[in-house]
Scaffold this motif. Sequence first.
Motif, PDB file in Angstrom:
ATOM      1  N   ALA A 287     -35.837   9.036  27.219  1.00 15.92           N
ATOM      2  CA  ALA A 287     -36.858   8.658  28.188  1.00 15.92           C
ATOM      3  C   ALA A 287     -36.294   8.777  29.596  1.00 15.92           C
ATOM      4  CB  ALA A 287     -37.344   7.236  27.926  1.00 15.92           C
ATOM      5  N   TRP A 288     -37.203   8.808  30.576  1.00 22.73           N
ATOM      6  CA  TRP A 288     -36.809   8.950  31.977  1.00 22.73           C
ATOM      7  C   TRP A 288     -37.344   7.763  32.772  1.00 22.73           C
ATOM      8  CZ3 TRP A 288     -37.305  12.748  28.569  1.00 22.73           C
ATOM      9  CH2 TRP A 288     -36.371  13.796  28.591  1.00 22.73           C
ATOM     10  N   ARG A 289     -36.530   7.266  33.667  1.00 22.23           N
ATOM     11  CA  ARG A 289     -36.901   6.076  34.443  1.00 22.23           C
ATOM     12  C   ARG A 289     -38.044   6.378  35.398  1.00 22.23           C
ATOM     13  NH1 ARG A 289     -32.300   4.798  37.597  1.00 22.23           N
ATOM     14  NH2 ARG A 289     -33.387   5.440  39.499  1.00 22.23           N
ATOM     15  N   VAL A 290     -38.971   5.432  35.495  1.00 19.14           N
ATOM     16  CA  VAL A 290     -40.076   5.494  36.457  1.00 19.14           C
ATOM     17  C   VAL A 290     -39.912   4.311  37.398  1.00 19.14           C
ATOM     18  CG1 VAL A 290     -42.575   5.443  36.770  1.00 19.14           C
ATOM     19  CG2 VAL A 290     -41.591   6.602  34.783  1.00 19.14           C
ATOM     20  N   GLY A 291     -39.613   4.564  38.653  1.00 13.60           N
ATOM     21  CA  GLY A 291     -39.342   3.485  39.588  1.00 13.60           C
ATOM     22  C   GLY A 291     -37.909   2.992  39.475  1.00 13.60           C
ATOM     23  N   GLU A 292     -37.664   1.825  40.015  1.00 11.59           N
ATOM     24  CA  GLU A 292     -36.315   1.289  40.058  1.00 11.59           C
ATOM     25  C   GLU A 292     -36.014   0.453  38.825  1.00 11.59           C
ATOM     26  OE1 GLU A 292     -35.974  -1.012  43.586  1.00 11.59           O
ATOM     27  OE2 GLU A 292     -36.768   0.571  44.885  1.00 11.59           O
ATOM     28  N   GLU A 293     -34.724   0.373  38.475  1.00 11.99           N
ATOM     29  CA  GLU A 293     -34.313  -0.543  37.419  1.00 11.99           C
ATOM     30  C   GLU A 293     -34.666  -1.976  37.801  1.00 11.99           C
ATOM     31  OE1 GLU A 293     -30.387  -0.519  35.916  1.00 11.99           O
ATOM     32  OE2 GLU A 293     -30.536   1.492  35.025  1.00 11.99           O
ATOM     33  N   GLY A 294     -35.127  -2.726  36.811  1.00 15.10           N
ATOM     34  CA  GLY A 294     -35.465  -4.123  37.041  1.00 15.10           C
ATOM     35  C   GLY A 294     -36.845  -4.350  37.611  1.00 15.10           C
ATOM     36  N   ARG A 295     -37.565  -3.257  37.932  1.00 11.83           N
ATOM     37  CA  ARG A 295     -38.905  -3.368  38.524  1.00 11.83           C
ATOM     38  C   ARG A 295     -39.986  -2.899  37.565  1.00 11.83           C
ATOM     39  NH1 ARG A 295     -40.524  -6.076  42.535  1.00 11.83           N
ATOM     40  NH2 ARG A 295     -41.898  -4.408  43.276  1.00 11.83           N
ATOM     41  N   GLY A 296     -39.695  -2.995  36.267  1.00 13.57           N
ATOM     42  CA  GLY A 296     -40.617  -2.456  35.281  1.00 13.57           C
ATOM     43  C   GLY A 296     -41.976  -3.118  35.274  1.00 13.57           C
ATOM     44  N   VAL A 297     -41.992  -4.440  35.348  1.00 15.29           N
ATOM     45  CA  VAL A 297     -43.264  -5.151  35.304  1.00 15.29           C
ATOM     46  C   VAL A 297     -44.121  -4.788  36.513  1.00 15.29           C
ATOM     47  CG1 VAL A 297     -44.376  -7.408  35.344  1.00 15.29           C
ATOM     48  CG2 VAL A 297     -42.348  -7.033  33.926  1.00 15.29           C
ATOM     49  N   ALA A 298     -43.524  -4.814  37.694  1.00 16.80           N
ATOM     50  CA  ALA A 298     -44.277  -4.453  38.902  1.00 16.80           C
ATOM     51  C   ALA A 298     -44.754  -3.009  38.836  1.00 16.80           C
ATOM     52  CB  ALA A 298     -43.402  -4.671  40.131  1.00 16.80           C
ATOM     53  N   GLN A 299     -43.905  -2.124  38.277  1.00 14.89           N
ATOM     54  CA  GLN A 299     -44.247  -0.708  38.219  1.00 14.89           C
ATOM     55  C   GLN A 299     -45.444  -0.442  37.310  1.00 14.89           C
ATOM     56  OE1 GLN A 299     -42.466   1.545  40.051  1.00 14.89           O
ATOM     57  NE2 GLN A 299     -43.986   3.103  39.530  1.00 14.89           N
ATOM     58  N   ILE A 300     -45.518  -1.193  36.236  1.00 15.72           N
ATOM     59  CA  ILE A 300     -46.559  -0.923  35.252  1.00 15.72           C
ATOM     60  C   ILE A 300     -47.821  -1.763  35.480  1.00 15.72           C
ATOM     61  CG2 ILE A 300     -46.142  -2.588  33.384  1.00 15.72           C
ATOM     62  CD1 ILE A 300     -45.931  -0.064  31.522  1.00 15.72           C
ATOM     63  N   LEU A 301     -47.762  -2.726  36.420  1.00 12.29           N
ATOM     64  CA  LEU A 301     -48.902  -3.610  36.643  1.00 12.29           C
ATOM     65  C   LEU A 301     -50.152  -2.857  37.074  1.00 12.29           C
ATOM     66  CD1 LEU A 301     -47.718  -6.970  38.263  1.00 12.29           C
ATOM     67  CD2 LEU A 301     -48.953  -6.620  36.126  1.00 12.29           C
ATOM     68  N   GLU A 302     -49.990  -1.833  37.904  1.00 12.70           N
ATOM     69  CA  GLU A 302     -51.168  -1.084  38.331  1.00 12.70           C
ATOM     70  C   GLU A 302     -51.853  -0.421  37.165  1.00 12.70           C
ATOM     71  OE1 GLU A 302     -52.319   0.832  41.922  1.00 12.70           O
ATOM     72  OE2 GLU A 302     -50.236   0.895  42.546  1.00 12.70           O
ATOM     73  N   MET A 303     -51.074   0.041  36.216  1.00 13.41           N
ATOM     74  CA  MET A 303     -51.666   0.616  35.015  1.00 13.41           C
ATOM     75  C   MET A 303     -52.477  -0.435  34.266  1.00 13.41           C
ATOM     76  SD  MET A 303     -49.716   2.655  31.961  1.00 13.41           S
ATOM     77  CE  MET A 303     -50.622   3.422  30.626  1.00 13.41           C
ATOM     78  N   GLY A 304     -51.909  -1.629  34.118  1.00 13.47           N
ATOM     79  CA  GLY A 304     -52.623  -2.709  33.452  1.00 13.47           C
ATOM     80  C   GLY A 304     -53.876  -3.121  34.192  1.00 13.47           C
ATOM     81  N   THR A 305     -53.819  -3.103  35.526  1.00  8.79           N
ATOM     82  CA  THR A 305     -54.994  -3.457  36.320  1.00  8.79           C
ATOM     83  C   THR A 305     -56.149  -2.513  36.040  1.00  8.79           C
ATOM     84  OG1 THR A 305     -53.643  -4.419  38.077  1.00  8.79           O
ATOM     85  CG2 THR A 305     -55.858  -3.720  38.670  1.00  8.79           C
ATOM     86  N   MET A 306     -55.874  -1.237  35.941  1.00  7.69           N
ATOM     87  CA  MET A 306     -56.943  -0.265  35.738  1.00  7.69           C
ATOM     88  C   MET A 306     -57.488  -0.302  34.319  1.00  7.69           C
ATOM     89  SD  MET A 306     -55.409   2.801  38.074  1.00  7.69           S
ATOM     90  CE  MET A 306     -56.948   3.407  38.710  1.00  7.69           C
ATOM     91  N   THR A 307     -56.637  -0.567  33.342  1.00  8.74           N
ATOM     92  CA  THR A 307     -57.159  -0.704  31.989  1.00  8.74           C
ATOM     93  C   THR A 307     -57.959  -2.000  31.844  1.00  8.74           C
ATOM     94  OG1 THR A 307     -54.974  -1.538  31.343  1.00  8.74           O
ATOM     95  CG2 THR A 307     -55.459   0.745  30.823  1.00  8.74           C
ATOM     96  N   ARG A 308     -57.653  -3.011  32.649  1.00 11.33           N
ATOM     97  CA  ARG A 308     -58.464  -4.232  32.630  1.00 11.33           C
ATOM     98  C   ARG A 308     -59.856  -3.963  33.192  1.00 11.33           C
ATOM     99  NH1 ARG A 308     -53.516  -8.327  34.434  1.00 11.33           N
ATOM    100  NH2 ARG A 308     -52.619  -8.460  32.325  1.00 11.33           N
ATOM    101  N   LEU A 309     -59.943  -3.129  34.199  1.00 11.29           N
ATOM    102  CA  LEU A 309     -61.259  -2.682  34.658  1.00 11.29           C
ATOM    103  C   LEU A 309     -62.025  -2.069  33.501  1.00 11.29           C
ATOM    104  CD1 LEU A 309     -63.470  -1.674  36.664  1.00 11.29           C
ATOM    105  CD2 LEU A 309     -61.964   0.274  37.146  1.00 11.29           C
ATOM    106  N   ASP A 310     -61.357  -1.224  32.719  1.00 12.71           N
ATOM    107  CA  ASP A 310     -62.032  -0.558  31.609  1.00 12.71           C
ATOM    108  C   ASP A 310     -62.454  -1.539  30.517  1.00 12.71           C
ATOM    109  OD1 ASP A 310     -61.860   1.826  32.877  1.00 12.71           O
ATOM    110  OD2 ASP A 310     -60.412   2.741  31.508  1.00 12.71           O
TER     111      ASP A 310
END
Length: 555
Positions: A287-310
């Motif tokens: 796998a390849w890192r997306v964003g900074e180490e240790g910032r996983g929750v913040a990085q993926i929150l926008e994805m969760g926000t949009m699926t919550r809209l759905d």
Amino acid sequence: MTLPTVTLARTHDVFNQSTPWADVNLFTTNQPLQDALRLHAPGLGVAGLTALGAEMGSAEMLTHARLANTHKPQLRTHDRFGHRTDVVEFHPSYHALMGAALRHGLHATPWSRQDTGHAHVERAAGFMLFTEAEPSILCPVSMSYAVTPALRGNGAVWADWNKGLTSTQYDPRLALFSQKSALTMGMGMTEKQGGSDVRANTTQAVPDGDDAWGARYRITGHKWFFSAPMCDAFLILAQAPGGLTCFFLPRVLPNDTVNAIRIQRLKDKLGNHANASSEVEFIDAMAWRVGEEGRGVAQILEMGTMTRLDCALGTSGLMRQALSIALHHTRQRSAFGKKLIEQPLMRNVLADLALESEAATALSIRLASAFDKKATSEHEAVMARLLTPVAKFWVCKRGSVFAQEAMECLGGNGYVEEGGEGVMARIYREMPLNSIWEGAGNIMALDLMRAVRRADAAAALDAELAPARGAHPALDRLAGALPLRVDAMTTEAEARRLAQDVALAVQAALLLRSAPGAVFRAFCDSRLSGDWGYSFGTLGAGVNLDAILARALPA
């Protein structure tokens, strides 16, 4: 004694049964959705939505929906020679539905078309229309839509995958990303020991050098819910040396070999049968890192926000389909000398359901409009933060009880799986999912708590409700109290009640602007003034049932 002769064929005459709700245009028969679009996206062309409404209301698509749910996905872990394959096989109807969803751009409209200022609203309306026919397959569609903001955290991966992720030419093959006409993405966050507490994840990520896609890692661990395992890639969370981190995990690696994603089993779910949800293990996967180490929750929150809209959109779409089927059935079925829809008690039930459905549509489209405008408007940015957990909580919570009441309008026919009216049973089984997926009710209430602790939350809510001042005394009382309650919120135990009341106030204010007066007044009288019982069908005597049903009844 001679017994009378019975003509058996006459006992099989079928009468007083409704026809299937099929071959209708789901968009042109949905006046509340059209009016919500006029309010939030004035000037939006609706030719595409009209075409989608006709397609998803067709008997052909409804047959595909039935078949895709009847013939569930099948896991094939090995081929007949003993080689590991880890593939899920789907009925052809699943692929027909996926092809339609991508063809209409439900996975990528805001990212692939010229910005009209209403891209998220247009896509939201389309998502709701598709949900009316078949919600299950929209899981990978929703995740593919939501992945873009997070995936841009790795510019090299985004540059290579952007074209495929926005393409409308569905391609179900397992193949290298560069060889496919379109790509889809899923996600994997939940682990069996943590559930919603993703910080308890134990999956490990070990650095493995750098390449064209940036920092590369080896992943070892598991995911308890890994939806749509046939997607081309996934965003996952794993513990890196610097903490919980977001990673891009493709099924086929750049060297054209299959990644080490081992599917353990498919979930046997209450509903959502056309979609494959799985448990997986990663055995030294790449796998390849997306964003900074240790910032996983913040990085993926926008994805969760949009699926919550759905989730809110999907429940609103299911409500609309359940209401349409109930209305269609009751205007054909007779009992006690009248059509069911002419019976006073049934009229009250149907009108009450119509109010709930329209209010859900209004709130969901309002949230989508905030997504369109939040980059350029501070008010809209705050409303997106507030309304995402509110809409996800309230609309989805109302879904199951709504489906039960709509099913009861059909009596025993609604409880039967087979045939056109069997759609109602499928809707009933589907409804709880959106309330659970992407954060259950308590998680949404906690998210609202975090949102209201910002200094601008109370002021933004006050401004949102200001256009409705003076329209109804009950709304005035609730709207006047909410900003103070937001400022004074001190305990988590009150968060669910706050989410409910914000939802009801915003729904009422929206109905004032998009619905006839009879709808607005009935909603405020019942939901805000207390002129209502504890079940659907308890609207007060002064409600104009005729006006509400005339608006809701599909032509």
